[in-house]
Design a protein around this motif. Structure first.
Motif, PDB file in Angstrom:
ATOM      1  N   UNK A   2     -13.290 -76.078  -4.146  1.00 22.61           N
ATOM      2  CA  UNK A   2     -12.479 -76.770  -2.962  1.00 22.61           C
ATOM      3  C   UNK A   2     -12.463 -76.276  -1.767  1.00 22.61           C
ATOM      4  N   UNK A   3     -11.948 -75.149  -1.648  1.00 20.61           N
ATOM      5  CA  UNK A   3     -11.744 -74.114  -0.653  1.00 20.61           C
ATOM      6  C   UNK A   3     -13.418 -74.156   0.359  1.00 20.61           C
ATOM      7  N   UNK A   4     -14.254 -73.907  -0.177  1.00 19.39           N
ATOM      8  CA  UNK A   4     -15.517 -73.854   0.303  1.00 19.39           C
ATOM      9  C   UNK A   4     -16.232 -75.265   0.763  1.00 19.39           C
ATOM     10  N   UNK A   5     -15.907 -76.188   0.058  1.00 14.69           N
ATOM     11  CA  UNK A   5     -16.276 -77.669   0.571  1.00 14.69           C
ATOM     12  C   UNK A   5     -15.316 -78.034   1.706  1.00 14.69           C
ATOM     13  N   UNK A   6     -13.985 -77.579   1.798  1.00 16.41           N
ATOM     14  CA  UNK A   6     -13.185 -78.064   2.920  1.00 16.41           C
ATOM     15  C   UNK A   6     -13.640 -77.139   4.195  1.00 16.41           C
ATOM     16  N   UNK A   7     -14.410 -76.243   3.981  1.00 18.43           N
ATOM     17  CA  UNK A   7     -14.884 -75.547   5.043  1.00 18.43           C
ATOM     18  C   UNK A   7     -16.308 -76.108   5.582  1.00 18.43           C
ATOM     19  N   UNK A   8     -16.538 -77.406   4.843  1.00 21.28           N
ATOM     20  CA  UNK A   8     -17.665 -78.088   5.188  1.00 21.28           C
ATOM     21  C   UNK A   8     -18.971 -77.343   5.067  1.00 21.28           C
ATOM     22  N   UNK A   9     -18.983 -76.511   4.083  1.00 23.28           N
ATOM     23  CA  UNK A   9     -20.099 -75.762   3.550  1.00 23.28           C
ATOM     24  C   UNK A   9     -20.781 -76.387   2.666  1.00 23.28           C
ATOM     25  N   UNK A  10     -22.175 -76.496   2.543  1.00 26.61           N
ATOM     26  CA  UNK A  10     -23.030 -77.112   1.470  1.00 26.61           C
ATOM     27  C   UNK A  10     -22.954 -76.360   0.117  1.00 26.61           C
ATOM     28  N   UNK A  11     -22.005 -76.548  -0.587  1.00 29.07           N
ATOM     29  CA  UNK A  11     -21.987 -75.714  -1.942  1.00 29.07           C
ATOM     30  C   UNK A  11     -22.210 -76.398  -3.121  1.00 29.07           C
ATOM     31  N   UNK A  12     -22.830 -75.872  -4.209  1.00 30.45           N
ATOM     32  CA  UNK A  12     -23.040 -76.436  -5.480  1.00 30.45           C
ATOM     33  C   UNK A  12     -22.494 -75.320  -6.401  1.00 30.45           C
ATOM     34  N   UNK A  13     -22.046 -75.855  -7.591  1.00 28.88           N
ATOM     35  CA  UNK A  13     -21.517 -74.687  -8.610  1.00 28.88           C
ATOM     36  C   UNK A  13     -22.368 -74.489  -9.896  1.00 28.88           C
ATOM     37  N   UNK A  14     -22.334 -73.185 -10.294  1.00 33.84           N
ATOM     38  CA  UNK A  14     -23.214 -73.035 -11.562  1.00 33.84           C
ATOM     39  C   UNK A  14     -22.265 -72.079 -12.361  1.00 33.84           C
ATOM     40  N   UNK A  15     -22.138 -72.526 -13.657  1.00 32.95           N
ATOM     41  CA  UNK A  15     -21.398 -71.755 -14.544  1.00 32.95           C
ATOM     42  C   UNK A  15     -22.609 -71.069 -15.604  1.00 32.95           C
ATOM     43  N   UNK A  16     -22.714 -69.931 -16.002  1.00 29.36           N
ATOM     44  CA  UNK A  16     -23.667 -69.334 -16.948  1.00 29.36           C
ATOM     45  C   UNK A  16     -23.442 -69.897 -18.288  1.00 29.36           C
ATOM     46  N   UNK A  17     -22.136 -70.098 -18.697  1.00 27.05           N
ATOM     47  CA  UNK A  17     -21.802 -70.670 -20.148  1.00 27.05           C
ATOM     48  C   UNK A  17     -20.760 -71.731 -20.064  1.00 27.05           C
ATOM     49  N   UNK A  18     -20.937 -72.710 -20.974  1.00 30.53           N
ATOM     50  CA  UNK A  18     -19.889 -73.924 -21.012  1.00 30.53           C
ATOM     51  C   UNK A  18     -19.310 -73.598 -22.454  1.00 30.53           C
ATOM     52  N   UNK A  19     -18.001 -73.450 -22.465  1.00 34.30           N
ATOM     53  CA  UNK A  19     -17.130 -73.694 -23.622  1.00 34.30           C
ATOM     54  C   UNK A  19     -17.547 -75.089 -24.398  1.00 34.30           C
ATOM     55  N   UNK A  20     -17.671 -74.859 -25.749  1.00 31.47           N
ATOM     56  CA  UNK A  20     -17.832 -76.364 -26.259  1.00 31.47           C
ATOM     57  C   UNK A  20     -16.830 -77.199 -26.349  1.00 31.47           C
ATOM     58  N   UNK A  21     -15.757 -76.618 -25.990  1.00 28.17           N
ATOM     59  CA  UNK A  21     -14.543 -77.687 -26.251  1.00 28.17           C
ATOM     60  C   UNK A  21     -13.954 -78.023 -24.744  1.00 28.17           C
ATOM     61  N   UNK A  22     -14.927 -77.678 -23.594  1.00 30.20           N
ATOM     62  CA  UNK A  22     -14.529 -78.016 -22.295  1.00 30.20           C
ATOM     63  C   UNK A  22     -14.464 -79.626 -22.184  1.00 30.20           C
ATOM     64  N   UNK A  23     -13.900 -79.902 -21.306  1.00 29.73           N
ATOM     65  CA  UNK A  23     -13.760 -81.372 -20.848  1.00 29.73           C
ATOM     66  C   UNK A  23     -15.205 -81.880 -20.613  1.00 29.73           C
TER      67      UNK A  23
END
Length: 259
Positions: free
Chosen positions: A228-249
């Motif tokens: 959210x902070x990087x996006x509010x600075x008007x920077x073109x950002x995406x996110x990558x998580x190396x692992x997703x917990x099975x019980x994540x939303x």
């Protein structure tokens, strides 16, 4: 899972015989091993995972059971920016995360970074800057390293990117997210915990693709707050998580054509 004692014996035997052992299970790797399981190369409608370089690090059994993430870009809760995953957080790759998070094992960081590079190629996204999600100063002092930074440093030379480890900083110490009883509590726990570094040159990155990286995604609260902070600075950002917990939303799929 192979016991710690057997893993240590296998590693010692591998060193004695001048051969390598699997980073995940400790099985000795012999020179004649190296064929990929056929299903890793089958056509799934997306560019195939290219894991051929991992055969020198992982045994055929672990390669065949890698919990690869195959969905496209999704929406990161809280900010809505594009989010992708490399693995689901389960065996056998779970061992690499544990080796990295609690032992700072550089080979585990290299393994995860190599897989991340393959994943980015599959997704068709080539960031020029990598932003590791920062740890608090107290936890960083206790651990001695930030696992997200280690992954970024291993990934950067593979894709020709720069590690921007001074972009985001922690400005408030927070209790570990694992102690929080709910997703709402996790969001409240990290709200206001990050800030853009005052010396970070935002203007030089306004038109250059960025990637915010974290190791394990559970609720997405920390990653969402940082994004959210990087996006509010008007920077073109995406996110990558190396692992997703099975019980994540559950997350909303986001078409690549709309990014």
């Amino acid at each position: 899972m192979i016991s710690l004692e057997k893993r240590l014996i296998s590693r010692a035997l591998g060193q004695l015989l001048d051969c390598q052992v699997c980073l995940l299970c400790g099985q000795t790797l012999w020179q004649e091993q190296g064929r990929l399981p056929a299903w890793l190369c089958k056509n799934t409608g997306q560019p195939a995972w290219d894991l051929s370089q991992l055969t020198s690090w992982l045994c055929p059994s672990c390669l065949a059971r890698l919990p690869l993430h195959t969905e496209g870009w999704q929406r990161l809760p809280g900010s809505g920016i594009p989010l992708a995953f490399v693995f689901t957080y389960e065996d056998p790759i779970r061992q690499a995360f544990l080796n990295l998070k609690f032992s700072g094992q550089r080979l585990a960081a290299d393994l995860l970074a190599r897989a991340a590079a393959f994943r980015l190629k599959q997704l068709g996204y080539w960031p020029q800057g990598l932003i590791p999600l920062p740890l608090g100063s107290r936890r960083l002092k206790e651990r001695g390293y930030n696992q997200a930074t280690l992954i970024c440093r291993s990934l950067a030379p593979l894709i020709g990117a720069e590690v921007l480890d001074s972009c985001l900083i922690r400005v408030r110490e927070t209790p570990p997210q694992t102690r929080m009883p709910s997703a709402a509590a996790r969001c409240a726990n990290v709200r206001g915990a990050f800030a853009l570094h005052p010396a970070f040159d935002v203007r030089s990155w306004w038109t250059r693709p960025l990637l915010l990286i974290d190791d394990i995604f559970t609720s997405g609260a920390s990653l969402g707050e940082g994004a959210r902070l990087v996006w509010q600075a008007q920077l073109p950002v995406r996110a990558l998580a190396l692992g997703q917990e099975l019980f994540s939303p559950s997350l909303t799929q986001k078409s690549v054509n709309t990014l």
